[in-house]
Scaffold this active site. Structure first.
Site, PDB file in Angstrom:
ATOM      1  CB  ALA A 280      -1.074  -0.013   1.251  1.00 36.47           C
TER       2      ALA A 280
ATOM      3  CG  ASP B 297      10.424   4.258   2.873  1.00 37.42           C
ATOM      4  OD1 ASP B 297      10.053   5.644   2.631  1.00 37.42           O
ATOM      5  OD2 ASP B 297      10.070   3.417   1.725  1.00 37.42           O
TER       6      ASP B 297
ATOM      7  CD  GLU C  51      13.331  -2.136   1.176  1.00 42.20           C
ATOM      8  OE1 GLU C  51      12.908  -2.147   2.107  1.00 42.20           O
ATOM      9  OE2 GLU C  51      12.340  -2.630   0.224  1.00 42.20           O
TER      10      GLU C  51
END
Ligand code: GAF
Length: 393
Positions: free
Chosen positions: A123, A172, A160
């Site tokens: 999302a 983030d 990541e």
């Protein structure tokens, strides 16, 4: 939230028969400053009231397990070499963090961990950062590793890059760890200097509208954008040797050398260069309490992301266009990496429910998809929920 915490705790004690340490790690929103972090620019994120919760405790039998409540799946971890795995994908976010701790010789001992949460996946609320950061934070606490917060942020970003394959910026992970209740973070992604700015929304609230779509190739398109920005810098550097990133590029430089830049590269750079400036102006709007000016800039950002940076999609564009029909919406735009996920909207409190039902209906008519809406509040970054004396080494 309380329920989630209880659920994770209960699952842990049921599986491992021990009192765990509980850690929460939030997802994030970003008010403005999209695709600027990996260009050394500014961003304005905040941690939100959607968490992933970790229950963790030392293991008594020398083996280490991580269990995902959502997938009802567990992995056995080889503490000597926590290498990347093909499957399950969720494990890599955690193994990437662990790998660095082991490589650096940190005293990580066998442990058991259970996690689960309410940060929706795909999302654009950065469930992956919440996962990496929460796990790094939990191990740090459990084994008293004394890793400074900023180092945890970077370890999460490394996971990541190297274990999930996305060359993300720092936003983030920074927001998830460093978030502050009721404040946005104005972060300079070059120096990592930051300041908290009170997000005084007065009669307004933040509503996220989830398109419920995640188009393919998101990750590869993300890395492509990053490369396109680097191509722009490499070309301009021939004329301006002092520049090292788009942060150093002025609009005049782009105009002067437009003919030498491939069309797409010119568009990408134009968007980023103006967005970096826009965040600085938006921060002044916020300081002055001018939410109207701030909202206008959110619309400008969306325009740039959609037309120049080309990371939006028809579903996101539709929701932003629909929001313009409401004079009680100050600003709306796609948020995060793009190609699906959520729009972020600043809307008058008393109009929020009407807005949500209007958009839900219109979106269903247009795409036959049930949109999901979240009214979010800004919360503290990753933190300990409860310590069990038995679980601390
Ligand atoms: C994703 C990335 F992870 C961030 O680093 C950032 O680049 C964002 O997309 C776009 O602003 O969330």
């Amino acid at each position: 939230m309380q329920n989630l915490e209880q659920e994770i705790h209960a699952r842990f004690t049921q599986l491992f028969n021990k009192e765990p340490l509980l850690v929460r790690s939030p997802g994030r929103i970003n008010l403005i400053g999209e695709h600027t972090d990996y260009n050394d620019g500014f961003v304005m994120p905040a941690a939100i009231d959607k968490d992933i919760i970790f229950a963790i405790a030392p293991s008594d039998n020398g083996e280490s397990y991580i269990y995902s409540v959502k997938y009802d799946e567990r992995i056995k971890v080889d503490l000597k070499s926590p290498e990347k795995v093909e499957d399950p994908a969720w494990a890599n976010y955690l193994l990437g963090v662990l790998h660095q701790m082991v490589e650096e010789g940190m005293p990580v001992k066998p442990f058991n961990c259970v996690f689960g949460g309410e940060v929706p996946l795909g999302a654009g609320l950065s469930s992956s950062a919440a996962l990496e950061c929460g796990f790094a934070f939990a191990l740090n606490e459990l084994f008293a590793l004394k890793i400074p917060k900023i180092r945890l942020v970077k370890m999460a970003q490394w996971a990541e890059h190297h274990y999930a394959g996305v060359k993300c910026g720092i936003m983030d992970q920074f927001a998830s760890v460093m978030g502050k209740e009721g404040h946005v973070i104005l972060l300079d992604c070059r120096s990592l200097e930051y300041r908290y700015s009170p997000m005084d929304l007065k009669d307004f609230i933040i509503v996220l509208c989830d398109t419920k779509v995640k188009h393919k190739l998101v990750d590869s398109e993300y890395n492509t954008r990053r490369n396109e920005c680097e191509t722009g810098v490499a070309i301009l550097k021939k004329y301006y040797p002092e520049i090292t990133s788009l942060r150093d590029v002025k609009p005049e430089m782009l105009e002067k050398h437009k003919a030498e830049l491939p069309g797409k590269v010119y568009n990408r750079c134009t968007y980023v260069v103006s967005e970096i400036r826009r965040v600085q102006q938006a921060s002044r709007d916020l300081d002055a309490g001018d939410l109207v000016a701030f909202g206008k800039k959110m619309y400008e950002t969306h325009e740039g992301l959609s037309k120049l940076y080309e990371v939006s999609c028809k579903e996101l564009d539709f929701l932003v266009e629909e929001s313009k029909k409401f004079d009680k919406v100050l600003g709306a735009r796609m948020m995060g990496g793009g190609f699906g996920g959520c729009t972020i909207n600043i809307i008058k409190k008393d109009a929020a429910d009407r807005f949500i039902s209007h958009l839900t209906k219109a979106y269903r008519e247009a795409f036959s998809i049930d949109m999901r809406a979240y009214k979010v509040s800004i919360r503290e970054g990753t933190s300990v929920l409860s310590k069990s004396p038995a679980s601390i080494i």
